[in-house]
Design a protein around this motif. Structure first.
Motif, PDB file in Angstrom:
ATOM      1  N   THR A 135       0.845  -1.196   0.000  1.00  0.00           N
ATOM      2  CA  THR A 135       0.000   0.000   0.000  1.00  0.00           C
ATOM      3  C   THR A 135       0.878   1.242   0.000  1.00  0.00           C
ATOM      4  N   ARG A 136       0.630   2.116  -0.954  1.00  0.00           N
ATOM      5  CA  ARG A 136       1.444   3.329  -1.057  1.00  0.00           C
ATOM      6  C   ARG A 136       0.901   4.405  -0.131  1.00  0.00           C
ATOM      7  N   TYR A 161       5.952   2.541   0.158  1.00  0.00           N
ATOM      8  CA  TYR A 161       5.032   1.406   0.127  1.00  0.00           C
ATOM      9  C   TYR A 161       5.178   0.658   1.446  1.00  0.00           C
ATOM     10  N   THR A 185      -0.560  -4.093  -5.526  1.00  0.00           N
ATOM     11  CA  THR A 185      -0.549  -2.656  -5.261  1.00  0.00           C
ATOM     12  C   THR A 185      -1.887  -2.003  -5.605  1.00  0.00           C
ATOM     13  N   SER A 196       2.647  -5.748  -8.662  1.00  0.00           N
ATOM     14  CA  SER A 196       3.877  -4.994  -8.898  1.00  0.00           C
ATOM     15  C   SER A 196       5.047  -5.751  -8.269  1.00  0.00           C
ATOM     16  N   GLU A 242       4.293   0.422 -11.675  1.00  0.00           N
ATOM     17  CA  GLU A 242       3.203  -0.138 -10.863  1.00  0.00           C
ATOM     18  C   GLU A 242       2.150  -0.785 -11.765  1.00  0.00           C
TER      19      GLU A 242
END
Length: 400
Positions: A135-136, A161, A185, A196, A242
């Protein structure tokens, strides 16, 4: 196809042999040995001409080096294999200039050790079923506040991330500095979509990466479980962009079964020789027939590997190679036990010790080879790949 080596290949073989003879690895730790190889440019022979200090070698010269390395007594299994032969070709094909400049030189010098974060407890051969997420987070701006006595500034938190999930069967994870991790992602994505490939440091200051060894039937622990609990990965360390993880991951797996399979066959040949030596005086015609078949199949695998390397792109080649050597090695383990007979089930045991007896080479071969048709993509998956992607047969129904 002409399977003979050229005079320049023979000269390269003499150079490789002379170097290996002059650099006995017995005194070195696995990490020290990687640095020794890197210092003289023996890491990255298949990368082509780069500015990273590797030698350049033709495909046949790469085969020569792999064979000479495998034939040299007491050379250890390569600790840097995953970084050199899996990640590096992937970065050369899909990485940014910054990624290549950051990660390839330490691999070429033998300084950075990598592991592969693909398989999961619920996604082994079916890699598209992975559930690990990345998770960004967004960067937080620097804020300033004034107090009656001073002006204070809070530190800026960069974007990152956060990787969460579990990987399994991870070779060298307990020794690795970095792991390339296939993760989701895109929230809510399914199968091949929303994946990704991220480059994740194993040494995280908050302890968010945990490695647990997996004890095998042989009593050894070559593989590990790896738990990611919010481990950080830099946004610039996504290979191929991504959402393009599946394509990048498949290209990486194709590189996994290249020149190294020929070196693997040198080791297979040495194991077969030990079995043949033990069976030298057998009069059992059925056993002798199995031994001859095992020898002939190994020679056939070599010609097939050389033919594949020397030909054009063949989407079936990696799966065919895995089916050939996986089944062959498993049958060799069974043959080793058949040659020994009932004595294969026992070994020296010291009744004063609480630990079980030490396995010998033949017993380890039999037990370890039980997994050959499973790891690296099971036989069922390899046959499905050939059927669907090469022969164009109807695709197998899968749940969403």
């Amino acid at each position: 196809m002409d399977f003979r080596f050229s005079p320049s290949d023979d000269a390269f073989r003499r150079d490789a042999r002379a170097w290996l003879d002059a650099h006995p690895p017995a005194e070195a730790t696995p990490r020290q040995w990687e640095r020794t190889l890197g210092a003289d440019g023996w890491i990255g022979l298949g990368w082509g001409r780069t500015p990273y200090g590797n030698r350049t070698a033709t495909l046949t010269q790469q085969v020569v080096w792999a064979e000479e390395y495998a034939r040299t007594p007491h050379t250890p299994p390569r600790l840097g294999h995953i970084g050199e032969n899996l990640l590096a070709p992937t970065l050369l094909a899909h990485g940014t200039a910054a990624q290549k400049d950051q990660f390839l030189p330490p691999i070429a010098r033998g300084e950075a050790i990598w592991c592969q974060g693909y398989s999961e407890p619920g996604a082994g051969s079916d890699l598209a079923a992975i559930r690990t997420t990345a998770t960004r987070t967004t960067a937080t701006r620097t804020t300033a506040t004034r107090t009656p006595s001073a002006r204070t500034t809070s530190p800026r938190t960069p974007a990152t991330y956060r990787v969460t999930g579990q990987k399994i069967w991870t070779s060298h994870a307990h020794e690795a500095d970095w792991c390339f991790v296939l993760a989701r992602t895109e929230a809510g994505s399914h199968r091949h979509h929303g994946l990704s490939l991220l480059l994740v440091p194993m040494d995280q200051p908050d302890g968010s990466v945990e490695v647990r060894p997996i004890r095998q039937l042989t009593g050894t622990s070559e593989f590990n479980e790896v738990f990611f609990d919010g481990a950080r990965a830099h946004p610039d360390h996504v290979v191929g962009g991504e959402g393009n993880g599946w394509r990048v991951a498949m290209d990486l797996l194709a590189a996994e079964r290249g020149v190294s399979t020929l070196a693997q066959q040198i080791g297979f040949g040495e194991e077969l020789e030990r079995v043949l030596e033990e069976a030298r005086d057998t009069a059992d015609p059925l056993l002798r027939d199995r031994l001859v078949r095992q020898w002939a199949e190994l020679r056939t695998m070599r010609w097939n590997a050389l033919r594949t390397l020397g030909g054009g792109p063949d989407p079936a080649a990696p799966s065919v190679a895995k089916l050939l050597w996986g089944g062959w090695h498993q049958r060799l383990g069974e043959l080793a036990m058949a040659v020994r007979g009932v004595a294969a089930t026992a070994g020296p045991y010291d009744w004063t010790e609480s630990e079980p007896y030490e396995l010998d080479a033949a017993q380890r071969l039999f037990l370890f080879s039980r997994a050959d048709t499973i790891y690296g993509g099971s036989d069922e998956i390899q046959r499905t790949i050939i059927a669907e992607r090469v022969l164009g047969l109807p695709r197998e129904a899968r749940g969403q």
